[in-house]
Motif scaffolding. Structure first.
Motif, PDB file in Angstrom:
ATOM      1  N   LEU A 182       0.812  -1.210   0.000  1.00  0.00           N
ATOM      2  CA  LEU A 182       0.000   0.000   0.000  1.00  0.00           C
ATOM      3  C   LEU A 182       0.853   1.271   0.000  1.00  0.00           C
ATOM      4  O   LEU A 182       0.525   2.254  -0.671  1.00  0.00           O
ATOM      5  N   GLY A 183       1.958   1.255   0.741  1.00  0.00           N
ATOM      6  CA  GLY A 183       2.753   2.458   0.885  1.00  0.00           C
ATOM      7  C   GLY A 183       3.837   2.644  -0.157  1.00  0.00           C
ATOM      8  O   GLY A 183       4.140   3.775  -0.552  1.00  0.00           O
ATOM      9  N   TYR A 184       4.458   1.535  -0.620  1.00  0.00           N
ATOM     10  CA  TYR A 184       5.598   1.659  -1.527  1.00  0.00           C
ATOM     11  C   TYR A 184       5.231   1.507  -2.995  1.00  0.00           C
ATOM     12  O   TYR A 184       5.820   2.164  -3.860  1.00  0.00           O
ATOM     13  N   THR A 185       4.258   0.664  -3.292  1.00  0.00           N
ATOM     14  CA  THR A 185       3.923   0.402  -4.702  1.00  0.00           C
ATOM     15  C   THR A 185       3.561   1.667  -5.484  1.00  0.00           C
ATOM     16  O   THR A 185       3.895   1.750  -6.673  1.00  0.00           O
ATOM     17  N   PRO A 186       2.894   2.680  -4.882  1.00  0.00           N
ATOM     18  CA  PRO A 186       2.651   3.907  -5.660  1.00  0.00           C
ATOM     19  C   PRO A 186       3.926   4.545  -6.204  1.00  0.00           C
ATOM     20  O   PRO A 186       3.929   5.100  -7.306  1.00  0.00           O
ATOM     21  N   LEU A 187       5.019   4.464  -5.442  1.00  0.00           N
ATOM     22  CA  LEU A 187       6.293   5.000  -5.911  1.00  0.00           C
ATOM     23  C   LEU A 187       6.941   4.062  -6.915  1.00  0.00           C
ATOM     24  O   LEU A 187       7.570   4.484  -7.890  1.00  0.00           O
ATOM     25  N   PHE A 188       6.786   2.761  -6.689  1.00  0.00           N
ATOM     26  CA  PHE A 188       7.398   1.752  -7.548  1.00  0.00           C
ATOM     27  C   PHE A 188       6.819   1.775  -8.964  1.00  0.00           C
ATOM     28  O   PHE A 188       7.538   1.605  -9.947  1.00  0.00           O
ATOM     29  N   LEU A 189       5.513   2.006  -9.071  1.00  0.00           N
ATOM     30  CA  LEU A 189       4.863   1.940 -10.384  1.00  0.00           C
ATOM     31  C   LEU A 189       5.262   3.109 -11.284  1.00  0.00           C
ATOM     32  O   LEU A 189       5.284   2.963 -12.513  1.00  0.00           O
ATOM     33  N   GLY A 190       5.517   4.265 -10.713  1.00  0.00           N
ATOM     34  CA  GLY A 190       5.945   5.411 -11.511  1.00  0.00           C
ATOM     35  C   GLY A 190       4.882   5.955 -12.450  1.00  0.00           C
ATOM     36  O   GLY A 190       5.197   6.451 -13.532  1.00  0.00           O
ATOM     37  N   LEU A 191       3.618   5.885 -12.045  1.00  0.00           N
ATOM     38  CA  LEU A 191       2.520   6.349 -12.887  1.00  0.00           C
ATOM     39  C   LEU A 191       2.111   7.767 -12.509  1.00  0.00           C
ATOM     40  O   LEU A 191       2.424   8.249 -11.422  1.00  0.00           O
TER      41      LEU A 191
END
Length: 414
Positions: free
Chosen positions: A228-237
């Motif tokens: 929930l917290g890291y994937t938004p940064l990981f996806l780069g969208l």
């Protein structure tokens, strides 16, 4: 379990639905932040781990606030504590929309977490005490959480396209609406509630099956907030695509809770359903870490939501069944571990990402694998305490003897 109760015979249905609506609004307010994390980092010029402070501050204060909130509910009643929590969240959210740096945002997110601690320490207990059918209200509550996680990112993406401040402000408006509903519709349980003593909460950790559940839940919730917290940064969208991505995750979560989780538990038991969830999430962490592109990561995100839904559909009910007889005590002890273990996940992920974008997922995999080992060693004990059996049946008889041995009545130490 209350599956045999006639749900038409619920005299407090309106109060139950009002509490559930407040839960939905509270979770939507949490999830609204997901799509705007990269935008916040870019707007105020901070690194990944500093952005993750917004999650860690929130979760850490929420975990620490669970015990005082539980004690306060015993002293002042559920409704005053719940309404205070909703009010605090609303003020913190509106304040966050006017913040200018990461320190102000993190402090206000911590205040936000304190408000949510007041809410989550009381809402489930209110529901369970008002309803005749425990399984129904637990499912209703978890479904509201799943739908909140689905709707929140969509709103965050749409509003965040205008400004990263707008989702915070709208979340504050949500809480004003929730406050209006809570003040008018919520009610105290009809049966008298004695005060809760701090010793009773910590005495719950003397129950072996409950401790085993807490250990598995700690590993699971750490991974939950890596995703929930890291994937938004990981996806780069961009903001709107990221909002849609997490809406898909939230829909997967809601489907796991509403469509699959309880049905599977009725077939194979709640404990074994949690095992399926852990196994599926282990696979998702490997796929995240080895993802070859955005499309693959998005598919894995939705599938991870589904397996998380299986876990969320059953963990709360297991905690109520394996914990102290007083549900406030069981809820307080469980939530302290549940949220306390989650607090380090976002900021650790942000620091690890500086050394490799996939590293947070590998570390999450290791944490969850440790939880899986605990699960394999103790599932028979949890199942026996919940009136179930597991496939490795040769352990069941010994577990049942241990679980039903006389022990100190920790749930009644007032």
């Amino acid at each position: 379990m209350g599956g045999g109760v006639d749900r038409r015979n619920e005299p407090h249905r309106s109060a139950i639905h009002a509490t559930t609506l407040v839960a939905f609004l509270a979770i939507a307010g949490i999830a609204v932040v997901d799509p705007i994390l990269p935008a916040i980092g870019e707007a105020i010029g901070v690194t990944a781990w500093q952005v993750e402070l917004l999650f860690t501050a929130y979760i850490a204060v929420m975990a620490l606030g669970m015990i005082p909130a539980t004690l306060a509910s015993g002293r002042f009643g559920f409704k005053p504590v719940l309404i205070t929590g909703v009010s605090v969240v609303g003020l913190a959210a509106i304040g966050a929309s006017f913040s200018n740096d990461i320190v102000q945002l993190s402090v206000l997110r911590g205040v936000w977490g304190l408000g949510n601690a007041m809410f989550f320490a009381t809402a489930m207990v209110v529901l369970v005490n008002l309803a005749n059918d425990r399984e129904w209200v637990v499912g209703l509550f978890e479904t509201a959480l799943g739908l909140g996680f689905a709707v929140g990112p969509l709103l965050g993406g749409l509003l965040g396209e205008v400004s990263w401040r707008l989702p915070f402000f709208v979340c504050g408006i949500f809480m004003v609406l929730a406050l209006a509903v809570a003040a008018r519709r919520l009610r105290e349980p009809t049966n008298p509630q004695p005060r809760v003593r701090l010793g009773a909460i910590f005495a719950t950790y003397r129950r072996p099956a409950f401790v085993a559940l807490c250990a598995v839940t700690a590993a699971y919730n750490f991974v939950f907030f890596v995703v929930l917290g890291y994937t938004p940064l990981f996806l780069g969208l961009d903001v709107i695509p990221l909002g849609l991505a997490f809406t898909g995750w939230g829909l997967g979560l809601a489907a796991g809770i509403l469509v699959v989780g309880h049905r599977l538990a009725h077939r194979i038991g709640a404990v074994q359903t949690v095992g399926v969830a852990v196994a599926g999430l282990l696979a998702c962490m490997v796929l995240f870490a080895t993802s070859t592109g955005t499309a693959m990561s998005l598919v894995v995100l939705v599938v991870a939501g589904l397996f998380m839904g299986l876990a969320n559909a059953n963990l709360t009910d297991l905690a109520l069944g394996l914990g102290a007889a007083d549900r406030r005590v069981a809820t307080g002890a469980f939530n302290l571990v549940r949220w306390g273990a989650a607090a380090p996940a976002p900021i650790i992920s942000g620091k690890l990402a500086e050394h490799g974008l996939a590293l947070p997922f590998w570390v999450g995999l290791g944490v969850l694998a440790a939880g899986a080992l605990v699960y394999l060693a103790t599932a028979h004990r949890m199942a026996a305490g919940h009136g179930e059996r597991v496939l490795w049946a040769r352990w069941n008889r010994a577990a049942a003897r241990n679980e039903h041995a006389p022990e100190e009545p920790v749930g009644e130490a007032y």
